[in-house]
Scaffold this motif. Structure first.
Motif, PDB file in Angstrom:
ATOM      1  N   MET A  45       0.915  -1.576  -0.137  1.00  0.00           N
ATOM      2  CA  MET A  45       0.376   0.341   0.005  1.00  0.00           C
ATOM      3  C   MET A  45       0.818   1.673   0.570  1.00  0.00           C
ATOM      4  O   MET A  45       1.829   1.328   0.379  1.00  0.00           O
ATOM      5  CB  MET A  45      -1.114  -0.227   1.086  1.00  0.00           C
ATOM      6  N   ALA A  46       0.574   2.612  -1.119  1.00  0.00           N
ATOM      7  CA  ALA A  46       1.256   3.306  -1.087  1.00  0.00           C
ATOM      8  C   ALA A  46       1.172   4.413   0.341  1.00  0.00           C
ATOM      9  O   ALA A  46      -0.359   4.231   0.540  1.00  0.00           O
ATOM     10  CB  ALA A  46       1.411   4.490  -1.893  1.00  0.00           C
ATOM     11  N   LYS A  47       2.064   4.678   0.646  1.00  0.00           N
ATOM     12  CA  LYS A  47       1.594   5.673   1.880  1.00  0.00           C
ATOM     13  C   LYS A  47       1.688   7.256   1.488  1.00  0.00           C
ATOM     14  O   LYS A  47       2.216   7.777   0.372  1.00  0.00           O
ATOM     15  CB  LYS A  47       3.619   6.067   2.348  1.00  0.00           C
ATOM     16  N   ARG A  48       0.752   7.985   1.873  1.00  0.00           N
ATOM     17  CA  ARG A  48      -0.160   9.308   1.347  1.00  0.00           C
ATOM     18  C   ARG A  48       0.521   9.840   1.916  1.00  0.00           C
ATOM     19  O   ARG A  48       0.723  10.012   3.366  1.00  0.00           O
ATOM     20  CB  ARG A  48      -2.107   8.805   1.967  1.00  0.00           C
ATOM     21  N   GLY A  49       0.665  11.163   1.044  1.00  0.00           N
ATOM     22  CA  GLY A  49       1.816  12.629   1.619  1.00  0.00           C
ATOM     23  C   GLY A  49       0.709  13.220   1.900  1.00  0.00           C
ATOM     24  O   GLY A  49      -0.227  13.371   1.901  1.00  0.00           O
ATOM     25  N   LYS A  50       1.797  14.757   2.398  1.00  0.00           N
ATOM     26  CA  LYS A  50       0.804  15.216   2.846  1.00  0.00           C
ATOM     27  C   LYS A  50       0.462  16.741   1.928  1.00  0.00           C
ATOM     28  O   LYS A  50       0.993  16.194   1.117  1.00  0.00           O
ATOM     29  CB  LYS A  50       1.440  16.348   4.075  1.00  0.00           C
ATOM     30  N   LYS A  51      -0.959  17.179   2.125  1.00  0.00           N
ATOM     31  CA  LYS A  51      -1.189  18.253   1.427  1.00  0.00           C
ATOM     32  C   LYS A  51      -0.599  19.321   1.443  1.00  0.00           C
ATOM     33  O   LYS A  51      -0.242  19.504   2.166  1.00  0.00           O
ATOM     34  CB  LYS A  51      -2.691  18.130   1.590  1.00  0.00           C
ATOM     35  N   PRO A  52      -0.095  20.464   0.788  1.00  0.00           N
ATOM     36  CA  PRO A  52       0.467  21.215   0.315  1.00  0.00           C
ATOM     37  C   PRO A  52      -0.714  22.347   1.036  1.00  0.00           C
ATOM     38  O   PRO A  52      -1.949  22.209   0.684  1.00  0.00           O
ATOM     39  CB  PRO A  52       1.387  21.597  -1.027  1.00  0.00           C
ATOM     40  N   ARG A  53       0.070  23.127   1.950  1.00  0.00           N
ATOM     41  CA  ARG A  53      -0.598  24.064   2.564  1.00  0.00           C
ATOM     42  C   ARG A  53      -0.911  24.946   1.574  1.00  0.00           C
ATOM     43  O   ARG A  53      -0.721  25.434   1.000  1.00  0.00           O
ATOM     44  CB  ARG A  53       0.576  24.493   3.815  1.00  0.00           C
ATOM     45  N   LYS A  54      -2.093  25.597   1.840  1.00  0.00           N
ATOM     46  CA  LYS A  54      -1.907  27.141   1.007  1.00  0.00           C
ATOM     47  C   LYS A  54      -1.686  28.492   1.522  1.00  0.00           C
ATOM     48  O   LYS A  54      -1.440  27.727   3.079  1.00  0.00           O
ATOM     49  CB  LYS A  54      -3.854  26.925   1.149  1.00  0.00           C
ATOM     50  N   ASP A  55      -1.368  29.128   0.649  1.00  0.00           N
ATOM     51  CA  ASP A  55      -0.852  30.351   1.383  1.00  0.00           C
ATOM     52  C   ASP A  55      -2.408  31.093   2.311  1.00  0.00           C
ATOM     53  O   ASP A  55      -3.260  32.036   1.419  1.00  0.00           O
ATOM     54  CB  ASP A  55      -0.262  30.856   0.532  1.00  0.00           C
ATOM     55  N   CYS A  56      -2.793  31.621   3.307  1.00  0.00           N
ATOM     56  CA  CYS A  56      -2.862  32.064   4.340  1.00  0.00           C
ATOM     57  C   CYS A  56      -2.228  33.604   4.459  1.00  0.00           C
ATOM     58  O   CYS A  56      -3.191  34.168   5.013  1.00  0.00           O
ATOM     59  CB  CYS A  56      -3.462  31.324   5.279  1.00  0.00           C
ATOM     60  N   ARG A  57      -1.577  33.966   4.165  1.00  0.00           N
ATOM     61  CA  ARG A  57      -1.110  35.341   4.684  1.00  0.00           C
ATOM     62  C   ARG A  57      -1.546  36.050   3.874  1.00  0.00           C
ATOM     63  O   ARG A  57      -2.536  35.868   3.037  1.00  0.00           O
ATOM     64  CB  ARG A  57       0.083  35.444   4.074  1.00  0.00           C
ATOM     65  N   ILE A  58      -1.980  37.383   5.149  1.00  0.00           N
ATOM     66  CA  ILE A  58      -3.102  38.602   5.185  1.00  0.00           C
ATOM     67  C   ILE A  58      -2.387  39.521   4.539  1.00  0.00           C
ATOM     68  O   ILE A  58      -1.192  39.977   5.660  1.00  0.00           O
ATOM     69  CB  ILE A  58      -3.833  38.658   6.263  1.00  0.00           C
ATOM     70  N   GLN A  59      -2.003  40.095   3.534  1.00  0.00           N
ATOM     71  CA  GLN A  59      -1.155  41.146   2.714  1.00  0.00           C
ATOM     72  C   GLN A  59      -1.913  42.359   4.098  1.00  0.00           C
ATOM     73  O   GLN A  59      -0.547  43.623   3.934  1.00  0.00           O
ATOM     74  CB  GLN A  59      -1.280  41.441   1.788  1.00  0.00           C
ATOM     75  N   ASP A  60      -2.678  42.690   3.569  1.00  0.00           N
ATOM     76  CA  ASP A  60      -3.603  44.457   4.211  1.00  0.00           C
ATOM     77  C   ASP A  60      -4.098  44.092   5.377  1.00  0.00           C
ATOM     78  O   ASP A  60      -4.566  43.627   6.287  1.00  0.00           O
ATOM     79  CB  ASP A  60      -5.060  44.154   3.337  1.00  0.00           C
TER      80      ASP A  60
END
Length: 68
Positions: free
Chosen positions: A1-16
């Motif tokens: 069984m293949a090992k599941r990798g982590k999902k890439p994180r979404k960029d949640c930075r707030i610029q304003d």
């Protein structure tokens, strides 16, 4: 069984800074969104509606799943 990798994180930075301050105040006023000790926290549909309303107000997306 293949090992599941982590999902890439979404960029949640707030610029304003004004938007960031607005969101801080929003979460202070809506404790049921983050405090699992509150009875209303268990109402997922209500929490999602509140998030969608705020996202519309700020013209930002709501594609993040806050319950994972």
């Amino acid at each position: 069984m293949a090992k599941r990798g982590k999902k890439p994180r979404k960029d949640c930075r707030i610029q304003d800074r004004a938007v960031e301050d607005n969101l801080v105040e929003f979460f202070r006023e809506n404790e049921m969104l983050w405090n699992s000790q509150k009875t209303d926290y268990r109402n997922k549909a209500r929490r999602q509606q509140i998030f969608k309303t705020k996202a519309t107000e700020l013209d930002i997306g709501v594609d993040h799943d806050f319950d994972k």
